[in-house]
Scaffold this active site. Structure first.
Site, PDB file in Angstrom:
ATOM      1  N   GLU A 473       0.862  -1.182   0.000  1.00  0.00           N
ATOM      2  CA  GLU A 473       0.000   0.000   0.000  1.00  0.00           C
ATOM      3  C   GLU A 473       0.903   1.238   0.000  1.00  0.00           C
ATOM      4  O   GLU A 473       1.179   1.787  -1.040  1.00  0.00           O
ATOM      5  CB  GLU A 473      -0.940  -0.037   1.211  1.00  0.00           C
ATOM      6  CG  GLU A 473      -2.124   0.898   1.080  1.00  0.00           C
ATOM      7  CD  GLU A 473      -3.229   0.539   2.070  1.00  0.00           C
ATOM      8  OE1 GLU A 473      -4.114   1.387   2.232  1.00  0.00           O
ATOM      9  OE2 GLU A 473      -3.202  -0.561   2.656  1.00  0.00           O
ATOM     10  N   GLU A 742      -2.341   0.589  13.572  1.00  0.00           N
ATOM     11  CA  GLU A 742      -3.540   0.894  12.788  1.00  0.00           C
ATOM     12  C   GLU A 742      -4.809   0.532  13.545  1.00  0.00           C
ATOM     13  O   GLU A 742      -5.815   1.242  13.446  1.00  0.00           O
ATOM     14  CB  GLU A 742      -3.481   0.118  11.469  1.00  0.00           C
ATOM     15  CG  GLU A 742      -4.650   0.352  10.547  1.00  0.00           C
ATOM     16  CD  GLU A 742      -4.484  -0.363   9.217  1.00  0.00           C
ATOM     17  OE1 GLU A 742      -5.181   0.006   8.256  1.00  0.00           O
ATOM     18  OE2 GLU A 742      -3.655  -1.298   9.132  1.00  0.00           O
TER      19      GLU A 742
END
Length: 961
Positions: A473, A742
């Protein structure tokens, strides 16, 4: 210290600005003074050419009667390309003093016109090297210089890919992963290098290596490559000046030659393969035999979208040594770097020819202590080195970076006897921003949290503000950057970083105003509330933190187009109820199987619609656009009214019972004043009912503690910060985290993982709590009415319990700003540092003016007044210390650890309560850490009348220890 002095000169935020295409560079300076209360009354700037002849300056501003010393634009004759300019400053102060001239500083221009490029984009011909070949390309050009003495030499270079530049066998500069990642279709950066010392009379050779990088490599989780083009290319131009006044210019063209070498594969996500047996020794030196090298050809790429580098360079900023060598239960040999870092491993090895050494990078170990790669998804993070077998070889990858704490090492010589940790080092790589902020307090776990926040920023601010640095990502998610911007701009000077990224945002924004999910945009997703609002929130954050008015002017059209796009959506121009939105992403109150929290997405869209519209109103005021200010101001109030009609009930409750819904209503000032106390009380009780745990996601978390502290529940906010059990900020710290996660439960209490799908352990968004820590606990914040810390607000709040000291410092554009407090010997001690030409508004919370000791009569004190919360002191510059008896500003007097069980004078407090509201003391005791107003209005206990509340407050305010 000198009596008065101008120091720390910068142009466009940088001490040495090499290669700019800014036509009016903005200069800043600090003022040193030996007197408190020093303010600049005037300045004079002189600019000279390369000869430094200030006796005949190119531009002399003359005496300007102004207090401005931050980002003052050059206003002289047009600048020339490829020229160095020197500048110096002197200042006058409010005491009638005139400084000497400062030491000169400089900036140097690059190209102002694309026609100045004589170089051509070049790439190997398809006959010489397959354009889709994986190995990095090597391109070289030998050339000769005449015999005159070289005065200066510059190379201007960029690539369709990522490159390293070499000259006469040595690497040029210390940049990594140049030219960085921009919205290549619209904007491509080039770098300027000073190579004066690397050139020689006679024969020289330029060499450049280029790999896929972001331009051509695999990006995103859909396994797509070639987002910007399918061929690598380079552009190189050399300018040499001689002492006889002549100049030579040469550039890349089809006379160059190309080959491949030891780098057989290199990708951002997947790592690098390096075969040292294929090194072409001396390939960038004169005399190298390149007869076997292939031809290159011109590639038709544009020159018109080239821009001089705007961001600071990406560099190696720190080197770490392994903390330990680990052998896992499954038998793997690992290096533990002791820190989840972003960068690469450099190692030395003596090995037989053909030995294949592999390094695989990961962030965490599983609950059995084994190497874990699940959360990396399809990214390989694999570095492979093949030895050539000649003595001690040293290697670090060139065109990739990894996010990791642990490195699995395979096939290192004699590995079974144990790895030699001294052979390995971790090189930390990120945009080399100046670190500006610091915070520490009496709780060591909170200090570790602060370190985690900083490391998370370092790992993810690698030319773009990425979401994560390890999996497939690593994209510039707008929502993540938006919520973290305030914290980011405290920790580091993000002026150049965000300027560059916001220009990319503007470039990738659609004509109708839609803002992409990621910038630069490679996934074709657009326009979610809180994500697209990066277009407004970040420019305003830069203005308040850095006094950067120009960024507002540059982005103003982009900001307006974003809000106008929102207004055009759906049938109701004041409620954005169409399209996809991430909502309160990853909130813990989400339905099973959903990433989106329980707060209705249209509440989020409406709240941010108000926020962004108000920001445009404020920006219009700053820029002098009075009609726009009136228009967007009125629009904002209509949107807020529509929000109240839609989402706040007639009796003053938020329609959705989620923490985030209440947070947004409070922090974005969406509720009427009569309803704020009830909404705040409801928010507090949701947290109390949840045993002082949060449930917020990406949208609610940054503002949660602000909502509490600003509405009478600072103690609850502090309890949330200090909470160690899941979910909380310190939970990850308790699990050994060295960066921000996260997910609140990335690693669960039993050691298992949240998920393989989306579980980064270096993801800065929840680190946005840092801004609250700096502004509310330490009490240090800028004043938007006097941006850039021209006026500092120092309002420490020490009423939250359990902390005995806190301190924050910030290297502002004006100089060092500090705020700190300490409980000591029954007194509170407040310390403040205010730089010259700045002022401060300091709140001595809980103090009475006649009891304050210390700096109260110092020269820099401008005014003192008693307020309901304490004593307000207005100051000019200087260092100040205030002490006063430690009392609580509402109803309790605490011992140092602030526990209710150890309250001082509780019997006196109880008598007052029982006199005015019998039985209320029992209720108040139940709410151990609520201030009086919150406890009085709580529907969970006994209510008291306004008259009772006011009578109790009057008597309690007179209590002294």
């Amino acid at each position: 210290m000198a009596e008065l002095k101008a120091t720390h000169l910068t142009a466009e935020y940088r001490r040495e600005l090499l290669g700019t295409d800014v036509t009016h560079p903005r200069m800043s300076w600090r003022i040193e003074s030996d007197r408190q209360g020093t303010a600049q009354k005037g300045y004079r700037i002189q600019t000279a050419g390369e000869n430094g002849n200030f006796a005949e300056p190119l531009w002399d501003s003359g005496l300007c009667e102004s207090d401005k010393n931050v980002l003052v634009p050059y206003d002289g004759p047009p600048l020339s390309s490829c020229t160095r300019y020197l500048y110096r400053v002197k200042v006058w102060d409010n005491f009638g003093r005139e400084s000497e001239w400062s030491e000169p500083a400089w900036w140097e221009t690059a190209f102002y016109d694309s026609k100045e490029w004589v170089a051509q984009w070049i790439t190997p011909t398809s006959e010489s090297i397959d354009p889709q070949a994986e190995p990095a390309f090597l391109l070289r050009k030998p050339f000769s210089l005449k015999g005159a003495e070289i005065v200066s030499a510059r190379i201007y270079a960029t690539a369709a890919g990522v490159y390293e530049l070499y000259l006469n066998g040595g690497k040029v500069g210390d940049d990594e992963l140049a030219p960085g990642w921009t919205s290549y279709r619209s904007r491509q950066a080039y770098q300027t290098y000073d190579v004066s010392a690397q050139l020689q009379k006679g024969d020289n050779t330029i060499g450049i290596m280029v790999a896929n990088g972001w331009y051509k490599g695999r990006l995103g989780w859909e396994n797509k490559a070639n987002h910007y083009g399918d061929r690598r290319a380079v552009l190189v131009q050399l300018h040499v000046r001689y002492n006889d006044g002549t100049e030579e210019v040469m550039g890349s063209d089809p006379t160059w030659k190309a080959s491949t070498g030891a780098i057989r594969f290199s990708e951002i996500y997947d790592g690098e393969t390096y075969d040292a047996r294929l090194e072409q020794n001396g390939w960038s030196e004169p005399g190298f035999d390149d007869l076997s090298w292939g031809a290159v050809e011109r590639l038709e790429l544009p020159l018109t979208h080239l821009v001089a580098q705007e961001n600071v360079s990406t560099r190696v900023t720190q080197t770490l040594k392994p903390l330990a060598v680990i052998v896992t239960p499954s038998g793997d040999t690992l290096l533990d770097m002791g820190q989840n870092m972003v960068g690469r491993i450099r190692f030395n090895v003596s090995a037989m020819e053909g030995t294949v050494i592999k390094l695989t990078h990961a962030e965490v170990l599983d609950k059995e202590g084994n190497f874990y790669m699940g959360n990396i998804r399809t990214a390989k993070q694999l570095v492979t080195f093949i030895a050539k077998g000649e003595g001690t070889e040293t290697y670090a990858p060139h065109f990739t970076f990894q996010g990791f704490r642990y490195v699995k090492v395979e096939s290192y010589p004699d590995q079974e006897k144990g790895l030699p940790p001294e052979a390995f080092s971790g090189e930390v790589i990120h945009s080399d921003m100046d670190q500006t902020g610091a915070f520490e307090c009496s709780d060591e776990m909170v200090n570790q949290l602060q370190r985690n926040i900083v490391w998370g920023q370092r790992g993810n601010f690698l030319d773009v503000p990425t979401d994560c640095p390890q999996r497939d990502e690593r994209l510039g998610w707008t929502g993540d950057a938006q919520v973290f911007a305030g914290t980011a701009l405290f920790n580091y000077n993000g002026g150049p970083f965000f300027t560059k990224w916001l220009r990319d945002l503007k470039a990738d924004q659609l004509a109708d105003g839609q803002v992409p999910f990621v910038v630069p945009n490679i996934i074709q997703g657009y326009s979610s509330a809180a994500w697209g609002d990066a277009a407004t929130v970040i420019p305003w954050a830069m203005y308040t933190s850095l006094a950067d008015e120009q960024i507002l002017a540059e982005q103003y059209d982009s900001m307006k187009r974003w809000v106008d796009y929102i207004r055009s959506q759906g049938d109701n121009e004041h409620i954005w109820d169409t399209g996809f939105h991430f909502g309160d992403w990853l909130a813990l109150d989400a339905k099973e199987g959903s990433y989106m929290g329980a707060t209705p997405s249209h509440m989020v869209t409406a709240a941010y619609f108000v926020l962004s519209t108000r920001i445009i109103r404020n920006a219009a005021k700053v820029l002098g656009f009075e009609e726009d200010a009136a228009y967007y101001g009125a629009l904002a109030e209509r949107i807020a009214a529509a929000y109240r009609d839609e989402f706040i009930t007639p009796n003053g409750r938020v329609a959705a019972r989620t923490q985030t819904a209440h947070v947004l209503a409070l922090v974005f000032d969406l509720a009427e004043s009569k309803d704020r106390a009830r909404i705040a009380c409801d928010l507090n009780e949701m947290i109390v009912e949840n045993n002082y745990h949060l449930t917020t996601g990406f949208v609610g978390t940054p503002y949660l503690c602000f909502a509490l502290s600003d509405n009478g529940y600072h103690e609850t906010a502090v309890k949330l910060l200090l909470q160690k059990t899941y979910p909380s900020w310190l939970y990850s710290v308790s699990k050994g985290a060295t960066t921000i996660w996260e997910h609140w439960d990335g690693i669960k209490p039993d050691g298992s993982f949240w998920s393989d799908d989306m579980n980064s352990f270096n993801h800065y968004a929840y680190g946005a709590v840092g801004e609250w820590m700096y502004r509310k606990i330490a009490g240090l914040s800028p004043d938007a009415e006097h941006p850039g810390y021209k006026k500092v607000r120092i309002e420490p709040d020490f009423t939250g319990g359990r902390l005995s000291h806190a301190r924050a410092s910030y290297e502002s554009m004006y100089g060092t700003v500090e705020a700190g407090w300490t409980f000591q010997d029954g007194e509170i001690r407040i310390e403040a540092v205010v730089p010259a030409n700045a002022a401060a508004s300091i709140l001595l919370r809980g103090a009475h003016a006649d009891e304050v000791k210390g700096s109260i009569k110092d020269e820099g004190i401008l005014s003192i007044r008693q307020e309901a919360e304490g004593v307000r002191v207005e100051t000019g510059s200087g260092r100040y210390v205030f002490t006063y008896a430690r009392t609580d500003s509402t109803y309790r007097i605490y011992t140092p650890d602030m526990r209710l069980s150890e309250v001082v004078q509780w019997e006196t407090v109880k008598q007052i309560l029982d006199r005015h509201a019998p039985g209320f003391s029992d209720h108040l005791n139940h709410f151990a850490n609520l201030p009086l107003e919150a406890a009085a209005n709580s529907p969970m206990g006994t209510a008291i009348s306004k008259e009772q509340y006011e009578a109790i407050s009057r008597e309690l305010s007179q209590i002294r220890e």
